[in-house]
Motif scaffolding. Structure first.
Motif, PDB file in Angstrom:
ATOM      1  N   TYR A 299       5.521   4.070   6.672  1.00  0.00           N
ATOM      2  CA  TYR A 299       6.749   3.293   6.449  1.00  0.00           C
ATOM      3  C   TYR A 299       6.531   1.819   6.809  1.00  0.00           C
ATOM      4  O   TYR A 299       6.848   0.920   6.027  1.00  0.00           O
ATOM      5  N   SER A 300       5.954   1.569   7.999  1.00  0.00           N
ATOM      6  CA  SER A 300       5.853   0.170   8.428  1.00  0.00           C
ATOM      7  C   SER A 300       4.793  -0.587   7.638  1.00  0.00           C
ATOM      8  O   SER A 300       4.949  -1.783   7.383  1.00  0.00           O
ATOM      9  N   VAL A 301       3.753   0.091   7.183  1.00  0.00           N
ATOM     10  CA  VAL A 301       2.743  -0.560   6.328  1.00  0.00           C
ATOM     11  C   VAL A 301       3.391  -0.977   5.006  1.00  0.00           C
ATOM     12  O   VAL A 301       3.189  -2.091   4.514  1.00  0.00           O
ATOM     13  N   ALA A 302       4.194  -0.082   4.439  1.00  0.00           N
ATOM     14  CA  ALA A 302       4.861  -0.399   3.163  1.00  0.00           C
ATOM     15  C   ALA A 302       5.819  -1.574   3.347  1.00  0.00           C
ATOM     16  O   ALA A 302       5.907  -2.462   2.487  1.00  0.00           O
ATOM     17  N   LYS A 303       6.536  -1.617   4.480  1.00  0.00           N
ATOM     18  CA  LYS A 303       7.499  -2.705   4.704  1.00  0.00           C
ATOM     19  C   LYS A 303       6.773  -4.032   4.953  1.00  0.00           C
ATOM     20  O   LYS A 303       7.237  -5.090   4.517  1.00  0.00           O
TER      21      LYS A 303
ATOM     22  N   SER B 117       5.476   1.734  16.018  1.00  0.00           N
ATOM     23  CA  SER B 117       6.245   2.885  16.479  1.00  0.00           C
ATOM     24  C   SER B 117       5.488   4.141  16.100  1.00  0.00           C
ATOM     25  O   SER B 117       5.072   4.289  14.941  1.00  0.00           O
ATOM     26  N   ALA B 118       5.333   5.043  17.057  1.00  0.00           N
ATOM     27  CA  ALA B 118       4.622   6.295  16.786  1.00  0.00           C
ATOM     28  C   ALA B 118       5.258   7.000  15.602  1.00  0.00           C
ATOM     29  O   ALA B 118       6.487   7.120  15.527  1.00  0.00           O
TER      30      ALA B 118
ATOM     31  N   ALA C 208      12.941  -5.127   3.756  1.00  0.00           N
ATOM     32  CA  ALA C 208      11.837  -4.754   4.649  1.00  0.00           C
ATOM     33  C   ALA C 208      12.442  -3.928   5.779  1.00  0.00           C
ATOM     34  O   ALA C 208      13.385  -3.172   5.562  1.00  0.00           O
ATOM     35  N   SER C 209      11.943  -4.073   6.990  1.00  0.00           N
ATOM     36  CA  SER C 209      12.500  -3.328   8.120  1.00  0.00           C
ATOM     37  C   SER C 209      11.962  -3.913   9.417  1.00  0.00           C
ATOM     38  O   SER C 209      10.820  -4.393   9.455  1.00  0.00           O
ATOM     39  N   GLY C 210      12.773  -3.823  10.451  1.00  0.00           N
ATOM     40  CA  GLY C 210      12.297  -4.216  11.781  1.00  0.00           C
ATOM     41  C   GLY C 210      11.071  -3.413  12.188  1.00  0.00           C
ATOM     42  O   GLY C 210      10.315  -3.838  13.060  1.00  0.00           O
ATOM     43  N   ALA C 211      10.864  -2.263  11.521  1.00  0.00           N
ATOM     44  CA  ALA C 211       9.709  -1.412  11.853  1.00  0.00           C
ATOM     45  C   ALA C 211       8.390  -2.145  11.655  1.00  0.00           C
ATOM     46  O   ALA C 211       7.389  -1.793  12.271  1.00  0.00           O
TER      47      ALA C 211
ATOM     48  N   ASP D  12       0.710   7.932  -0.330  1.00  0.00           N
ATOM     49  CA  ASP D  12       0.922   7.599  -1.744  1.00  0.00           C
ATOM     50  C   ASP D  12       2.415   7.570  -2.078  1.00  0.00           C
ATOM     51  O   ASP D  12       2.886   6.678  -2.773  1.00  0.00           O
ATOM     52  N   ARG D  13       3.157   8.562  -1.585  1.00  0.00           N
ATOM     53  CA  ARG D  13       4.581   8.658  -1.906  1.00  0.00           C
ATOM     54  C   ARG D  13       5.354   7.472  -1.294  1.00  0.00           C
ATOM     55  O   ARG D  13       6.176   6.847  -1.964  1.00  0.00           O
ATOM     56  N   VAL D  14       5.077   7.184  -0.021  1.00  0.00           N
ATOM     57  CA  VAL D  14       5.822   6.101   0.641  1.00  0.00           C
ATOM     58  C   VAL D  14       5.485   4.755  -0.006  1.00  0.00           C
ATOM     59  O   VAL D  14       6.376   3.940  -0.253  1.00  0.00           O
ATOM     60  N   LEU D  15       4.210   4.535  -0.310  1.00  0.00           N
ATOM     61  CA  LEU D  15       3.842   3.273  -0.959  1.00  0.00           C
ATOM     62  C   LEU D  15       4.435   3.196  -2.366  1.00  0.00           C
ATOM     63  O   LEU D  15       4.832   2.126  -2.823  1.00  0.00           O
ATOM     64  N   ALA D  16       4.487   4.340  -3.058  1.00  0.00           N
ATOM     65  CA  ALA D  16       5.031   4.342  -4.425  1.00  0.00           C
ATOM     66  C   ALA D  16       6.492   3.908  -4.425  1.00  0.00           C
ATOM     67  O   ALA D  16       6.901   3.070  -5.224  1.00  0.00           O
ATOM     68  N   VAL D  17       7.291   4.467  -3.513  1.00  0.00           N
ATOM     69  CA  VAL D  17       8.729   4.142  -3.508  1.00  0.00           C
ATOM     70  C   VAL D  17       8.969   2.804  -2.788  1.00  0.00           C
ATOM     71  O   VAL D  17       9.616   1.905  -3.328  1.00  0.00           O
ATOM     72  N   ASN D  18       8.438   2.686  -1.569  1.00  0.00           N
ATOM     73  CA  ASN D  18       8.819   1.551  -0.708  1.00  0.00           C
ATOM     74  C   ASN D  18       8.067   0.273  -1.026  1.00  0.00           C
ATOM     75  O   ASN D  18       8.513  -0.804  -0.647  1.00  0.00           O
ATOM     76  N   PHE D  19       6.922   0.380  -1.688  1.00  0.00           N
ATOM     77  CA  PHE D  19       6.236  -0.857  -2.080  1.00  0.00           C
ATOM     78  C   PHE D  19       6.228  -1.045  -3.598  1.00  0.00           C
ATOM     79  O   PHE D  19       6.742  -2.038  -4.112  1.00  0.00           O
ATOM     80  N   LYS D  20       5.670  -0.060  -4.331  1.00  0.00           N
ATOM     81  CA  LYS D  20       5.581  -0.261  -5.788  1.00  0.00           C
ATOM     82  C   LYS D  20       6.958  -0.340  -6.427  1.00  0.00           C
ATOM     83  O   LYS D  20       7.183  -1.119  -7.349  1.00  0.00           O
TER      84      LYS D  20
END
Ligand code: NAI
Length: 255
Positions: free
Chosen positions: A157-161, A151-152, A143-146, A109-117
């Motif tokens: 992070y990579s879903v949000a990007k 990457s393990a 976005a990101s090369g991720a 939730d936190r990563v999607l809130a900042v990196n996507f929303k």
């Protein structure tokens, strides 16, 4: 004085994540190219440092201490800009690592809130403002090369990007008729406070791996990405929209 196509004199840019590595370098470079830069970040002392760097180069920065997950605050900041907005650079982001099996709801939730929303809100406010003023502006997302490889530990992070890229392409198809361009940048490893937060050994190992895999044999610095933002923000890329630019030292070369 920049080449004419890169000249942003008389234009206004809004940069999120402006207190940090890539956002700060972008704010400084866009100001050097002539833009008045509106700098947004939740780190207020960091914003003031960015403003000082912009001023040192003769530029003008206006500061907006805010959290990009706060849609109302973001809308108010963009709404407070006098005159038209030409560039929205949605750069703020956070890193998070956890394996798939250890990922908790609150992490995702936190990563999607900042990196996507947070990017969605900036895109919405930026594009709305450009449409309202009839400005043929440019929206740039980070976005990101991720997102290009698995990457393990980087699921959230990579879903949000990846979602940011889908947002970028979708918005590009929707606002192109207004002359607004929307593009994403997918950097490789860039030495910033985000990557410096790794344990020194891990960071050293990660950088050594990047150097080994890069045909250019170096890691990136924030200015490498700031120049990519300037390219997409300026008239130099006036026929480019819905694209992903990958300044990654050649570490990955997807189609
Ligand atoms: P950084 O950590 O140095 O800077 C990020 C900035 O965003 C900080 O100033 C932070 O205060 C701000 N921020 C974070 N959450 C916020 C929130 N909720 N509201 C307002 N501001 C917030 O990170 P860096 O490396 O400059 O990254 C910038 C962007 O580039 C991020 O989106 C990151 O995911 C992306 N990126 C970075 C790479 C790298 O290797 N450094 C590689 C690929 C992408």
């Amino acid at each position: 004085m920049p080449l004419t196509a890169y000249d942003l004199s008389g234009r206004t840019a809004f940069v999120t994540g402006a207190a940090g590595g890539i956002g700060r370098a972008t704010s400084v470079l866009l100001a050097e190219a002539g833009a008045t830069v509106h700098c947004a970040d939740r780190d207020e002392p960091g914003l003031r440092e960015t403003a000082a760097l912009v001023a040192e180069r003769g530029g003008t920065a206006r500061l907006h201490p805010l959290d990009v997950t706060d849609r109302t605050a973001l809308a108010a900041a963009v709404g407070s800009i006098a005159g038209p907005l030409h560039v929205m650079a949605a750069i703020a982001g956070i890193m998070h690592t956890s394996t798939v099996l250890e990922t908790r709801d609150e992490d995702l939730d936190r990563v999607l809130a900042v990196n996507f929303k947070g990017v969605l809100y900036a895109c919405q406010e930026g594009a709305r403002s450009m449409i309202a003023s009839g400005t043929r502006g440019s929206v740039v997302t980070m976005a990101s090369g991720a997102m290009d490889s698995a990457s393990a530990g980087l699921l959230c992070y990579s879903v949000a990007k990846a979602a940011v890229v889908q947002l970028t392409k979708t918005l590009a198809t929707e606002v192109g008729r207004h002359g607004i361009r929307v593009n994403a940048i997918a950097p490789g490893w860039i030495r910033t406070p985000m990557t410096d937060r790794h344990e020194p050994a891990t960071q050293e190992q990660a950088e050594a791996a990047m150097v080994r895999h890069s045909p250019l044999r170096r890691v990136g610095v924030p200015e490498d990405i700031a120049h990519a933002v300037l390219h997409l923000a300026s008239d130099a890329s006036s026929f480019t929209t819905g694209q992903i630019l990958r300044p990654n030292g050649g570490v990955a070369m997807p189609w």
